[in-house]
Motif scaffolding. Structure first.
Motif, PDB file in Angstrom:
ATOM      1  N   GLU A   1       8.856  19.531 -12.541  1.00 40.16           N
ATOM      2  CA  GLU A   1       7.809  18.906 -13.346  1.00 40.16           C
ATOM      3  C   GLU A   1       7.208  17.674 -12.690  1.00 40.16           C
ATOM      4  O   GLU A   1       6.434  16.951 -13.325  1.00 40.16           O
ATOM      5  N   GLY A   2       7.547  17.439 -11.436  1.00 40.93           N
ATOM      6  CA  GLY A   2       6.875  16.404 -10.682  1.00 40.93           C
ATOM      7  C   GLY A   2       7.554  15.052 -10.686  1.00 40.93           C
ATOM      8  O   GLY A   2       8.663  14.888 -11.186  1.00 40.93           O
ATOM      9  N   PRO A   3       6.873  14.045 -10.112  1.00 47.90           N
ATOM     10  CA  PRO A   3       7.467  12.726  -9.901  1.00 47.90           C
ATOM     11  C   PRO A   3       7.447  11.847 -11.140  1.00 47.90           C
ATOM     12  O   PRO A   3       6.749  12.139 -12.125  1.00 47.90           O
ATOM     13  N   SER A   4       8.199  10.766 -11.067  1.00 49.57           N
ATOM     14  CA  SER A   4       8.230   9.769 -12.133  1.00 49.57           C
ATOM     15  C   SER A   4       8.629   8.431 -11.527  1.00 49.57           C
ATOM     16  O   SER A   4       9.088   8.367 -10.381  1.00 49.57           O
TER      17      SER A   4
ATOM     18  N   ALA B   1       2.156  12.586  -6.925  1.00 50.92           N
ATOM     19  CA  ALA B   1       1.552  13.134  -8.138  1.00 50.92           C
ATOM     20  C   ALA B   1       0.603  14.275  -7.809  1.00 50.92           C
ATOM     21  O   ALA B   1       0.573  15.304  -8.489  1.00 50.92           O
ATOM     22  N   LEU B   2      -0.175  14.096  -6.742  1.00 51.29           N
ATOM     23  CA  LEU B   2      -1.139  15.115  -6.337  1.00 51.29           C
ATOM     24  C   LEU B   2      -0.456  16.415  -5.954  1.00 51.29           C
ATOM     25  O   LEU B   2      -0.910  17.508  -6.313  1.00 51.29           O
TER      26      LEU B   2
ATOM     27  N   ALA C   1       1.067   5.155 -14.951  1.00 51.82           N
ATOM     28  CA  ALA C   1      -0.020   5.787 -15.712  1.00 51.82           C
ATOM     29  C   ALA C   1      -1.255   6.016 -14.854  1.00 51.82           C
ATOM     30  O   ALA C   1      -2.009   6.971 -15.081  1.00 51.82           O
ATOM     31  N   ALA C   2      -1.473   5.157 -13.866  1.00 48.73           N
ATOM     32  CA  ALA C   2      -2.646   5.312 -12.997  1.00 48.73           C
ATOM     33  C   ALA C   2      -2.587   6.594 -12.194  1.00 48.73           C
ATOM     34  O   ALA C   2      -3.623   7.078 -11.718  1.00 48.73           O
ATOM     35  N   TYR C   3      -1.399   7.154 -12.039  1.00 49.11           N
ATOM     36  CA  TYR C   3      -1.230   8.375 -11.247  1.00 49.11           C
ATOM     37  C   TYR C   3      -0.828   9.555 -12.117  1.00 49.11           C
ATOM     38  O   TYR C   3      -0.445  10.614 -11.605  1.00 49.11           O
ATOM     39  N   GLY C   4      -0.889   9.360 -13.438  1.00 42.93           N
ATOM     40  CA  GLY C   4      -0.628  10.459 -14.350  1.00 42.93           C
ATOM     41  C   GLY C   4       0.816  10.913 -14.393  1.00 42.93           C
ATOM     42  O   GLY C   4       1.093  12.088 -14.678  1.00 42.93           O
TER      43      GLY C   4
ATOM     44  N   GLY D   1       0.805  -1.215   0.000  1.00 50.80           N
ATOM     45  CA  GLY D   1       0.000   0.000   0.000  1.00 50.80           C
ATOM     46  C   GLY D   1       0.838   1.265   0.000  1.00 50.80           C
ATOM     47  O   GLY D   1       0.475   2.261  -0.631  1.00 50.80           O
ATOM     48  N   ALA D   2       1.971   1.246   0.710  1.00 52.91           N
ATOM     49  CA  ALA D   2       2.816   2.439   0.791  1.00 52.91           C
ATOM     50  C   ALA D   2       3.315   2.867  -0.573  1.00 52.91           C
ATOM     51  O   ALA D   2       3.508   4.066  -0.830  1.00 52.91           O
ATOM     52  N   PHE D   3       3.542   1.892  -1.466  1.00 50.46           N
ATOM     53  CA  PHE D   3       3.973   2.208  -2.825  1.00 50.46           C
ATOM     54  C   PHE D   3       2.914   3.045  -3.534  1.00 50.46           C
ATOM     55  O   PHE D   3       3.193   4.121  -4.069  1.00 50.46           O
ATOM     56  N   HIS D   4       1.679   2.569  -3.527  1.00 47.76           N
ATOM     57  CA  HIS D   4       0.619   3.251  -4.261  1.00 47.76           C
ATOM     58  C   HIS D   4       0.226   4.564  -3.598  1.00 47.76           C
ATOM     59  O   HIS D   4      -0.042   5.566  -4.276  1.00 47.76           O
ATOM     60  N   GLU D   5       0.193   4.580  -2.285  1.00 49.66           N
ATOM     61  CA  GLU D   5      -0.131   5.818  -1.578  1.00 49.66           C
ATOM     62  C   GLU D   5       0.903   6.902  -1.863  1.00 49.66           C
ATOM     63  O   GLU D   5       0.559   8.082  -2.034  1.00 49.66           O
ATOM     64  N   SER D   6       2.167   6.487  -1.940  1.00 51.56           N
ATOM     65  CA  SER D   6       3.236   7.457  -2.182  1.00 51.56           C
ATOM     66  C   SER D   6       3.180   8.009  -3.597  1.00 51.56           C
ATOM     67  O   SER D   6       3.343   9.209  -3.817  1.00 51.56           O
ATOM     68  N   LEU D   7       2.942   7.128  -4.577  1.00 53.89           N
ATOM     69  CA  LEU D   7       2.832   7.613  -5.954  1.00 53.89           C
ATOM     70  C   LEU D   7       1.652   8.579  -6.096  1.00 53.89           C
ATOM     71  O   LEU D   7       1.752   9.611  -6.765  1.00 53.89           O
ATOM     72  N   ASN D   8       0.548   8.257  -5.445  1.00 53.51           N
ATOM     73  CA  ASN D   8      -0.636   9.102  -5.529  1.00 53.51           C
ATOM     74  C   ASN D   8      -0.370  10.481  -4.941  1.00 53.51           C
ATOM     75  O   ASN D   8      -0.675  11.515  -5.561  1.00 53.51           O
ATOM     76  N   LEU D   9       0.190  10.520  -3.730  1.00 51.55           N
ATOM     77  CA  LEU D   9       0.403  11.806  -3.065  1.00 51.55           C
ATOM     78  C   LEU D   9       1.468  12.627  -3.785  1.00 51.55           C
ATOM     79  O   LEU D   9       1.342  13.849  -3.915  1.00 51.55           O
TER      80      LEU D   9
END
Length: 341
Positions: free
Chosen positions: A247-250, A180-181, A215-218, A170-178
């Motif tokens: 320009e944000g995360p990758s 990106a946000l 791609a799920a997090y843009g 979960g920490a992986f997906h939560e981190s990518l989401n935040l």
């Protein structure tokens, strides 16, 4: 959209950079083989994980050197790196003090954590390096570092490293989401060595590439094939520069190789690739490529090996000569003390 980087036949990377990548890889491998030697020297009779100069578990990164060398070549001491429970290659490539790290691994008072943390808990404020024994744990702290860098108006970035097995946490997906946000300057790195302890990625992960998940997090997702250090260097350079520009995360995933067991003492009976694994050792393969390019000969190879061995053996000697922590001070450094900052 995921970009898959297949190693080209010809590389545009300068000769000086390529030799520096090679030196980093050789230094890491020399270090890991020396730690392997010291770790097993006094574990018998039989195999007692608690015995010897280096007690406890040991996770070595032999085979994964291209990832650390290629990524960290673009970083400075002011950038942050959060690594995994298999951290030595990233620590070395990011410039951590070799003597202090080795002393920590040996549990000595002169270590980075005064011998209290061991090899899975290396913390170095000077180079902003940290790691953890908990998989995917390094991703959330990297967000905090990246957030601070951004708020201060700097071009510093954070690099967060994990393995392909931890990409299901979960920490992986939560981190990518935040990330990106909040548009944070962080590069997420996934080391795909094909095995989550003893579980093949095909049995644990629904997608063929974790880079697809970006791609799920843009955000951009890039996968580098074949454990190729030149390709890692090129791909990481673009993503690090992107983060510095605001320009944000990758997300960067590298298909890499674990030459040794998940931990020392791992019998590896589950591995179906053991007979072929040494054929894919990235260092001899890179040496051959450098020779073809006219950048490496026997004399230079021997010089690089000698310099690495001297540095590593000096660090091990320093660790062995350093004092053990005083048991009477076992509770020190757990909480802030009066006068400390």
């Amino acid at each position: 959209m995921t970009t898959t980087v297949t190693p080209p036949q010809d590389h545009d990377t300068s000769s000086g950079v390529r030799l520096d990548l090679y030196r980093t890889m050789v230094l890491v491998r020399t270090y890991e083989m020396a730690i392997l030697r010291e770790y097993h020297a006094d574990k018998g009779p039989g195999f007692d994980i608690g015995k010897g100069l280096v007690p406890g578990e040991m996770h070595l990164s032999a085979g994964q050197e291209p990832v650390a060398a290629g990524v960290c070549a673009h970083l400075t001491e002011d950038d942050a790196v959060t690594a995994t429970h298999r951290p030595h290659h990233f620590a070395i490539a990011h410039g951590i003090d070799l003597e202090a790290m080795t002393a920590e691994i040996f549990g000595r008072e002169t270590g980075l954590g005064r011998g209290r943390g061991g090899h899975m808990h290396l913390f170095d404020p000077k180079t902003h390096f940290s790691c953890s024994g908990i998989i995917a744990e390094g991703y959330p702290p990297a967000l905090g570092q990246a957030f601070a860098f951004s708020r201060r108006g700097t071009d510093r970035i954070a690099v967060a490293v994990t393995g392909e097995g931890a990409a299901n946490q979960g920490a992986f997906h939560e981190s990518l989401n935040l990330a990106a946000l909040w548009h944070l300057p962080v590069v997420f790195v996934v080391e795909d060595n094909q095995w989550g302890i003893s579980v093949p990625r095909s049995a644990s992960t629904a997608v063929p590439s974790n880079a697809d998940r970006a791609a799920a997090y843009g955000i951009p997702g890039v996968r580098v094939e074949d454990n190729d250090v030149d390709a890692v260097f090129e791909a990481a350079g673009e993503l690090v520069a992107r983060a510095r520009r605001g320009e944000g995360p990758s997300l960067l995933e590298v298909s890499t190789l674990r030459l040794l067991g998940h931990f020392e003492g791992d019998a590896q009976g589950y591995r179906t690739d053991l007979d072929e694994v040494n054929e894919h050792d990235p260092i001899p393969r890179y040496e051959a490529r450098l020779r073809e390019a006219g950048l490496l000969d026997d004399a230079l190879r021997d010089e690089v090996a000698r310099e690495a061995e001297e540095r590593v053996e000096a660090a091990i000697a320093f660790a062995k000569d350093s004092p053990l922590p005083d048991p009477a001070e076992a509770t020190r450094y757990v909480f802030p003390e009066e006068g400390s900052r």
